[in-house]
Design an enzyme around this catalytic site. Sequence first.
Site, PDB file in Angstrom:
ATOM      1  N   ARG A  33       0.843  -1.279   0.088  1.00 42.24           N
ATOM      2  CA  ARG A  33       0.006   0.075  -0.045  1.00 42.24           C
ATOM      3  C   ARG A  33       0.838   1.081  -0.058  1.00 42.24           C
ATOM      4  O   ARG A  33       1.631   1.363  -0.741  1.00 42.24           O
ATOM      5  CB  ARG A  33      -1.107  -0.105   0.906  1.00 42.24           C
ATOM      6  CG  ARG A  33      -0.503  -0.895   2.434  1.00 42.24           C
ATOM      7  CD  ARG A  33      -1.727  -0.946   3.188  1.00 42.24           C
ATOM      8  NE  ARG A  33      -1.546   0.169   4.470  1.00 42.24           N
ATOM      9  CZ  ARG A  33      -2.461   0.507   5.332  1.00 42.24           C
ATOM     10  NH1 ARG A  33      -3.586  -0.132   5.134  1.00 42.24           N
ATOM     11  NH2 ARG A  33      -2.288   1.079   6.252  1.00 42.24           N
ATOM     12  N   VAL A  36       4.757   1.077   0.273  1.00 41.50           N
ATOM     13  CA  VAL A  36       5.347   0.051  -0.817  1.00 41.50           C
ATOM     14  C   VAL A  36       5.563   0.901  -2.066  1.00 41.50           C
ATOM     15  O   VAL A  36       6.529   1.145  -2.712  1.00 41.50           O
ATOM     16  CB  VAL A  36       4.439  -1.238  -0.984  1.00 41.50           C
ATOM     17  CG1 VAL A  36       4.958  -1.966  -2.363  1.00 41.50           C
ATOM     18  CG2 VAL A  36       4.910  -2.266   0.083  1.00 41.50           C
ATOM     19  N   HIS A  37       4.375   1.688  -2.471  1.00 42.68           N
ATOM     20  CA  HIS A  37       4.412   2.465  -3.666  1.00 42.68           C
ATOM     21  C   HIS A  37       5.388   3.624  -3.443  1.00 42.68           C
ATOM     22  O   HIS A  37       5.960   4.065  -4.420  1.00 42.68           O
ATOM     23  CB  HIS A  37       2.990   3.144  -3.785  1.00 42.68           C
ATOM     24  CG  HIS A  37       2.034   2.009  -4.337  1.00 42.68           C
ATOM     25  ND1 HIS A  37       1.612   1.076  -3.446  1.00 42.68           N
ATOM     26  CD2 HIS A  37       1.598   1.692  -5.532  1.00 42.68           C
ATOM     27  CE1 HIS A  37       0.710   0.140  -4.148  1.00 42.68           C
ATOM     28  NE2 HIS A  37       0.645   0.623  -5.441  1.00 42.68           N
ATOM     29  N   HIS A  38       5.516   4.158  -2.260  1.00 44.17           N
ATOM     30  CA  HIS A  38       6.267   5.164  -2.096  1.00 44.17           C
ATOM     31  C   HIS A  38       7.995   4.666  -2.401  1.00 44.17           C
ATOM     32  O   HIS A  38       8.554   5.482  -2.825  1.00 44.17           O
ATOM     33  CB  HIS A  38       6.316   5.731  -0.363  1.00 44.17           C
ATOM     34  CG  HIS A  38       7.084   6.861  -0.042  1.00 44.17           C
ATOM     35  ND1 HIS A  38       6.666   7.913   0.780  1.00 44.17           N
ATOM     36  CD2 HIS A  38       8.398   7.470  -0.464  1.00 44.17           C
ATOM     37  CE1 HIS A  38       7.479   8.823   0.820  1.00 44.17           C
ATOM     38  NE2 HIS A  38       8.403   8.474   0.134  1.00 44.17           N
ATOM     39  N   VAL A  41       8.188   3.524  -6.267  1.00 46.95           N
ATOM     40  CA  VAL A  41       8.100   4.429  -7.331  1.00 46.95           C
ATOM     41  C   VAL A  41       8.715   5.810  -7.085  1.00 46.95           C
ATOM     42  O   VAL A  41       9.722   6.178  -7.716  1.00 46.95           O
ATOM     43  CB  VAL A  41       6.420   4.683  -7.760  1.00 46.95           C
ATOM     44  CG1 VAL A  41       6.344   5.874  -8.843  1.00 46.95           C
ATOM     45  CG2 VAL A  41       5.829   3.527  -7.998  1.00 46.95           C
TER      46      VAL A  41
END
Lengths: 202, 296
Positions: A33, A36-38, A41
């Site tokens: 969430r 993890v995306h932080h 990406v």
Amino acid sequence: MIYELKTPVSDEDIKKLRIGDVIYLTGDIVTGRDDVHHRAVLQNKEVPYDLKGKAIFHAGPIMRKNDDGSYKVVSVGPTTSMRMESCEAQFLEKTGVKIIIGKGGMGPKTTQGCIDNCAVHTIYPGGCAVVAAESVNKVIDVEWLDLGMPEALWHLDVNRFGPLIVSIDTEGGNLIDDNKKLFNERKEPIIERITEKLDFLE
Amino acid sequence: MDKNNELSDLLSRFICYSSAHLPDDVYGKLKEMQQVENEGFAATIYDAMFENMKKADELKRPSCQDTGIIQFFVKAGTKFPYLDELEQSLVEAVKIATDKAPLRHNAVEVFDEKNTGTNIGTRVPWIDWELVPGSDSIEVYLYMAGGGCSLPGFAKVLMPLEGYGGVVKAVFDQMTSYGVNACPPCLVGIGIAGSAEVAAKLSKKALLREVGSHNPNPRARMMEEEMEKGLNEIGLGPGGLRGKMSVMGVNIEQAARHPATLAVGMSTACWAHRRGHIRINGDLSYDFISSKGVEL
């Protein structure tokens, strides 16, 4: 239509899906969430799993650590997918994930990301976290646990996980967007009607 | 076990039970709504919701993985014999329940950006106090403030000429955008006051009132009923997937406002509205108000 799919899924599996279809998914998936995306990406760090053809579940589970160091899922339901809207298209491109699982809809960037990367977004019923936990065969392992229990990348082996309602398909269909348009059309006359009854100044 | 440990232990059992079971009024309302929502995805999702409640009870597990930031709203009798130690008992109860329930770790320290791993953090659990002069008992409301249901929350200060219609518009706009993510059917809490923080706090207190209860002011009650009816006509359905209803209810609480301001606050509770309510007496006997007849 109802589909039974196994990971890794192929582009052919994904292309035939349309908004409103339902998937039951078997195989290995990861949770991921905000953080993890932080990392994947915004910080461009390497994701420690090969996610090609796999699914990412927007979820922060409750896990119980067993005496032998392994983990058991206590409760795992979907979180609000829209929080990942700013990064999801890039996440799809970077990892090759084919199925996003969450709740609520996602926006135009993710819709374009699904078209470009042949992927779908799906909705699992919110708040049904014990039922979801019952379809997890086992926790295979975990990475990025330093992010804390809810934010870590949990690698799960699931059996007939669903219903996963397709909400964004590869042709730009967006179920929740369609619903929101309808809700907003209905809203205006209702607000007007109620407002007329609420002039309390004498 | 000394009395303070006994109090922490009782409160921890109250938290564990409330993480796995919905209060009687919420369960009853959802049962009613299930009869109406008998078509399409709505029917499938209501089935999943009730299957989930059954499994959570059987397996004694938190019914939703998001057990929230733990918030307590305490009406504290000034003669309660353990008042001095009550704050520490509440904190201790959260520690125990985090391990026992188990609760998800949900306290992230701001600026450090680290999860404390204990559900204890700066000003967390959040505790709101009201004093009740002369009483030797306490009433504790527990609210598990999850992410999804907290996300639509807002407070803003309107100009009085925007009127109560401005309040309606602000709430409806939020419900048709963020509301679909907040696991509808929601309970909508609205605060109306003179400044943003009062309206915001009252909106959360409105969520602590039972589903189906009404504001004693007839105009406020009418506004609650009209807004509930209007939101249901929009037909968000469970999970925003369309249906015949949107909300379990609308609860409004108010404070007198400034002549020049009309502040509105909104908080939403998801369908899995884990609101616990218990009265604990000076001898530590208790009445579990939100789950009648349950022994902890």
